[in-house]
Design an enzyme around this catalytic site. Structure first.
Site, PDB file in Angstrom:
ATOM      1  CG  ASP A  60      -0.193  -0.094   2.521  1.00 53.87           C
ATOM      2  OD1 ASP A  60       0.848  -0.777   2.571  1.00 53.87           O
ATOM      3  OD2 ASP A  60      -0.636   0.504   3.510  1.00 53.87           O
TER       4      ASP A  60
ATOM      5  NE  ARG B 261       0.314   4.000   6.375  1.00 57.15           N
ATOM      6  CZ  ARG B 261      -0.622   4.580   5.651  1.00 57.15           C
ATOM      7  NH1 ARG B 261      -0.572   5.874   5.432  1.00 57.15           N
ATOM      8  NH2 ARG B 261      -1.613   3.872   5.137  1.00 57.15           N
ATOM      9  CG  ASP B 262       3.658   2.108  11.662  1.00 55.70           C
ATOM     10  OD1 ASP B 262       2.991   2.786  10.857  1.00 55.70           O
ATOM     11  OD2 ASP B 262       3.399   2.028  12.875  1.00 55.70           O
ATOM     12  CD  GLU B 263      -1.035   0.355   6.387  1.00 55.21           C
ATOM     13  OE1 GLU B 263      -2.091  -0.112   5.954  1.00 55.21           O
ATOM     14  OE2 GLU B 263      -0.921   1.537   6.773  1.00 55.21           O
TER      15      GLU B 263
ATOM     16  CG  ASP C  77      -4.790  -0.697  -1.110  1.00 56.94           C
ATOM     17  OD1 ASP C  77      -5.704  -1.304  -0.521  1.00 56.94           O
ATOM     18  OD2 ASP C  77      -4.204   0.276  -0.616  1.00 56.94           O
TER      19      ASP C  77
ATOM     20  CD1 TRP D 255      -8.536  -4.545   1.519  1.00 58.29           C
ATOM     21  CD2 TRP D 255     -10.555  -3.677   1.099  1.00 58.29           C
ATOM     22  NE1 TRP D 255      -8.438  -3.168   1.593  1.00 58.29           N
ATOM     23  CE2 TRP D 255      -9.658  -2.616   1.333  1.00 58.29           C
ATOM     24  CE3 TRP D 255     -11.887  -3.382   0.803  1.00 58.29           C
ATOM     25  CZ2 TRP D 255     -10.044  -1.283   1.303  1.00 58.29           C
ATOM     26  CZ3 TRP D 255     -12.279  -2.053   0.761  1.00 58.29           C
ATOM     27  CH2 TRP D 255     -11.374  -1.018   1.006  1.00 58.29           C
TER      28      TRP D 255
ATOM     29  CD  GLU E 231      -3.183   6.231   3.007  1.00 56.46           C
ATOM     30  OE1 GLU E 231      -3.567   5.161   3.489  1.00 56.46           O
ATOM     31  OE2 GLU E 231      -2.356   6.982   3.574  1.00 56.46           O
TER      32      GLU E 231
ATOM     33  CG  HIS F 124      -1.693   4.517  -0.891  1.00 49.90           C
ATOM     34  ND1 HIS F 124      -1.342   4.230   0.395  1.00 49.90           N
ATOM     35  CD2 HIS F 124      -2.703   3.668  -1.173  1.00 49.90           C
ATOM     36  CE1 HIS F 124      -2.107   3.268   0.876  1.00 49.90           C
ATOM     37  NE2 HIS F 124      -2.947   2.911  -0.069  1.00 49.90           N
TER      38      HIS F 124
END
Length: 891
Positions: free
Chosen positions: A483, A487-489, A496, A554, A755, A776
């Protein structure tokens, strides 16, 4: 039959969608190619496989010769004798054109068969937690390690060979990340190998030809191990250490040696290897990397190095179980582009550098400094209004790299086992002193898929949007379709991916990448049939795999991705592989929603995620998607020769339930949002479309023709507006620069897609730091419409793989001109048009064997082809020039 040589050419040879092919996962690999040249098409083919490259190139094969086969198909599955393991082969294809003239044999493609399950004898090796008697205990360097990230492990082993092998192939992988070294040389250009899979289920291995690196006498093998996705921080992993799949990285290595006399030898990772810590003090995706050059160990992977202080390794299968070993299904991650930097005004003690482009990767630092000088690099996507790095949106990702200088001359450092999402870099000298001006170079990473398409237009904004879409794909297609890279992802979110997949296939050859990702999704499917929200799934601990079941849009992603892959490539193997998992997902939904409205087992129903304006009814969005995937299941069943009855009946029942639950009988839908009508129209959910079309137009008028959609709605905006309302209005939306729009972010400095539509606005500044990525690709899903309608290059469901091309271009004087080239599976397709006042010209090129169904827009009048009025018959292979009058649309 003529003896003349054909102008037909076989191009872009692929085995299992790869070239080179580094290992096979099945006994019947699929060989494919595209067509070039000026012939009308292919009439026959002959596959050639052998160990001698020159022989194959001359049309001779010592392993398999399929013989001439009458076919126009651009591929064939292997059906010769069982392929042996551990072979380095070459293959090619001889073609004949439609009248029987032979084409030249193209340059052969490389194929390593790899190892089969029964061939593996190597042991997993890892740093031992128990120090050997009489040897010092390795200490973790605590420098600034507030992240609990661990040092990298260095592994080595020496050996003697009686002679230099005539062929040596290394099969290597890791639980974590690794680099392979042989006799002091790093092997290969892979980065972040072996990539991310569900390590409890499978791990992919890499194949390296190391023939030229081994010699008679003393040799040394080495590896560096990092934590990566296996035991480092992954996803929403805040202040604690990782250990998601296991507690420490492990390495597996098997090298097969072939000698001149026909004898063979296998070298394997085992308890004869030793381990030590070195200059990588820690390395983690979210924390970054710290490297102390004073701790470098010159010659550590060369023979003769003194490793008396190194510890023995520990051997054994990882817990809770040893993963299946597979050959890599997709291209490796590699460094794909280098970008210079511009130094901006400093902020406090930091020197600020701008790459000019938001990337996923890291920086190469070149500097001369005093010994022990500590240099910290911080990474950010944006700057604040005061010129500082904006890092709040990184959440718990620190994204810092620390370099401690060795001293004594120029030093060059690049991180090994981390990457960042950034455009700006802050450099601070925390101690010591620089003796030269530092030079920073940004290095972009991506899974190294071949680029398939490029568009250039006469509109600067549109060109920038296309660039931003491409870069967001590049930055987020790193082992999995993530995605965001900063960042922390950094998860492989399924919605997506599915909304963007068609766009992705125009930019890059995603065929192999799709194969790998669908396997990740199947691995993440629950016993009840639920596909996950993200793949690979991330366990809560090494012993408990608990994926989050997928939400509507999803969990539906695998079906949509596989169907789009089929339409783009024409291949059916992915649909066949995933059919039973698809049925299980459909069963999972249907069992919980007997009345046909999707209210149950919706898990985290995100709805039209991150829309602006009125919120769409999540139940409507969920139910619309259910109808859509029921339709797709019927189509997939037809392609695979299966009974379609269940799916046709299900789709009809769900449509009726949708109308009863969400339509009021007067053309209004529940929620009354742009996305509600876009989905209902594009998924063909309504009996009478006209009231919905009218209401959609009203909603856009009320929004002053601005977007109010989120992730799921945005893909449908331009296709539905162009087909149902006005092509000119669709271009209006595409080129709009006021908020919210694609052009708004560009006007405010975006070099990738954001995003959120409101990631930053002049009135509010930055959006909530808890969810605000500036890289994103989801809103870049408009790319498919730019390709299919503005460029006029679209697939045809009746003849997938671009064997038939739907060409419905939209001409618009605000764009002026457009030139597109796409390397489709069928061959090179080109479309170029330009508007000059009241006249226009459109040039198209169709590959051999393909046809194009042409529909001109109403802005094009009196079209002429080759001096005669354009007829409705399909255009055949070759170049065609169409001239027309142009009348701007008044809508």
């Amino acid at each position: 039959m003529s003896d003349a040589l054909s102008a037909l050419r076989a191009i872009r040879l692929r085995c299992e969608s790869l070239n080179p092919t580094l290992g096979l996962n099945g006994a019947r690999p699929r060989f494919t190619w595209s067509l070039g040249g000026k012939a009308l098409g292919q009439g026959a083919c002959r596959l050639l496989i052998g160990e001698d490259r020159d022989a194959v190139a001359s049309g001779r094969a010592d392993l398999w010769d399929s013989g001439r086969r009458e076919t126009s198909g651009l591929g064939a599955s292997y059906d010769g004798p069982p392929l042996p393991s551990d072979r380095h082969l070459w293959w090619s294809v001889q073609l004949w054109d439609e009248v029987g003239r032979p084409a030249p044999v193209p340059d052969p493609a490389e194929l390593f068969t790899g190892l089969f399950a029964e061939d593996w004898q190597a042991e997993w090796i890892a740093r031992s937690f128990v120090p050997a008697a009489g040897r010092p205990v390795p200490q973790d360097d605590a420098y600034d390690n507030r992240f609990q990230a661990r040092p990298a492990d260095y592994l080595r082993r020496e050996l003697r060979l009686p002679e230099a092998p005539v062929r040596a192939t290394a099969y290597t992988t890791a639980l974590g990340l690794y680099e392979l070294h042989v006799n002091g040389t790093r092997i290969g250009s892979d980065v972040l190998a072996p990539g991310w899979t569900d390590y409890h289920t499978r791990v992919e291995y890499q194949v390296h030809d190391v023939t030229g690196h081994l010699r008679a006498g003393g040799n040394a093998l080495g590896a560096i191990l990092g934590e990566g996705w296996y035991s480092g921080r992954v996803g929403h992993n805040q202040r604690r250490a990782g250990n998601h799949y296991g507690g420490r990285p492990a390495f597996l290595c098997q090298i097969h040696l072939h000698y001149a006399d026909g004898s063979r030898e296998v070298l394997s990772s085992d308890d004869g290897w030793t381990c030590a810590r070195g200059p990588i003090l820690y390395s983690d995706f979210l924390a970054g990397e710290a490297f102390d050059a004073r701790k470098e160990m010159p010659g550590w992977s060369a023979p003769g190095y003194d490793d008396a202080d190194w510890q023995p390794v520990e051997t054994g299968d990882p817990e809770p179980r040893a993963p299946e070993l597979n050959a890599a299904r997709a291209q490796p991650v590699r460094e794909v582009e280098r970008l210079g930097t511009t130094e901006l005004a400093p902020y406090g003690s930091e020197r600020i550098y701008d790459l000019g482009q938001n990337i996923a990767g890291y920086c190469e630092l070149k500097v001369t400094a005093e010994p022990g000088t500590r240099i910290r690099l911080r990474h950010a996507e944006r700057l604040t209004e005061t010129g500082a790095l904006y890092t709040e949106n990184l959440r718990y990702a620190v994204s810092e790299d620390v370099y401690i200088a060795r001293g004594g001359g120029e030093e060059v450092y690049t991180p090994r086992f981390t990457f960042h999402g950034f455009q700006y870099v802050g450099l601070a000298v925390e101690s010591g002193a620089l003796l030269s001006e530092p030079v920073l170079t940004g290095i972009a990473l991506q899974t190294d898929m071949p680029r398939t398409g490029q568009i250039d237009t006469g509109n600067e904004l549109l060109n920038k949007l296309l660039s931003n879409i491409f870069w967001s794909q590049r930055d987020n297609f790193i082992a999995v379709p993530t995605d965001c890279p900063q960042r922390d992802e950094r998860y492989g979110w399924t919605a997506d991916a599915q909304v963007f997949w068609r766009t992705a296939g125009f930019n890059m050859d995603t065929t192999a990448f799709a194969t790998k990702y669908i396997e990740d999704l199947i691995d993440g499917q629950s016993p009840e049939g639920a596909f996950p929200d993200v793949a690979p799934t991330k366990p809560l601990n090494p012993y408990r795999l608990t994926p989050q079941p997928g939400a509507p849009g999803w969990g539906d992603g695998p079906i949509i991705i596989a169907w789009h892959d089929y339409l783009r490539t024409g291949r059916t193997d992915l649909l066949q592989r995933a059919w039973e998992p698809f049925v299980a997902w459909m069963d999972y939904i249907e069992a919980a929603n007997p009345d046909g409205v999707r209210l149950n087992r919706v898990n985290n129903n995100y709805g039209d995620w991150l829309n602006v304006g009125p919120r769409s009814d999540p139940a409507l969005v969920a139910s619309a998607y259910w109808v859509h995937i029921a339709d797709l299941m019927g189509k997939i069943a037809g392609v695979l020769g299966r009974d379609r009855t269940r799916w046709h009946r299900l789709a009809a029942r769900l449509r009726a339930a949708f109308r009863g639950a969400f339509a009021d009988g007067e053309g209004r839908l529940s929620g009354d949002t742009q996305t509600a009508y876009l989905l209902a129209l594009d998924f063909d959910l309504l009996e009478d479309r006209s009231p919905a079309v009218a209401r959609l137009g009203q909603l856009f008028e009320e929004a002053d023709w601005h977007l109010q959609t989120g992730f799921l709605g945005v893909r449908h905006v331009c296709p539905v507006v162009a087909d149902e309302l006005s092509e000119r209005r669709a271009v209006d939306l595409l080129l709009k620069e006021s908020f919210p729009s694609w052009g708004f972010s560009i006007r405010h400095g975006a070099t990738t897609t954001w995003e959120r539509w409101d990631g930053w606005t002049p009135e509010r500044g930055f959006q909530s730091a808890s969810m605000n990525s500036f890289n994103h690709y989801s809103f870049g899903s408009v790319g498919e419409w730019i390709w299919s309608r503005l460029a006029g290059i679209d697939w045809d469901e009746a003849a997938p793989g671009f064997a038939s091309i739907r060409m419905r271009p939209i001409f618009d004087e605000r764009i002026g001109h457009l030139a597109a080239g796409y390397d489709a599976p069928s061959g090179r397709i080109e479309s170029a048009w330009q508007i000059d006042g009241e006249t226009g010209r459109w040039t198209v090129s169709i590959p051999p064997g393909a046809t194009a169904e042409v529909t001109l827009p109403r802005t094009a009048t009196d079209p002429v082809l080759a001096g005669a009025p354009l007829q409705s018959a399909p255009l055949g292979p070759g170049a065609h020039v169409i001239e027309f009058g142009y009348r701007a649309d008044e809508d």
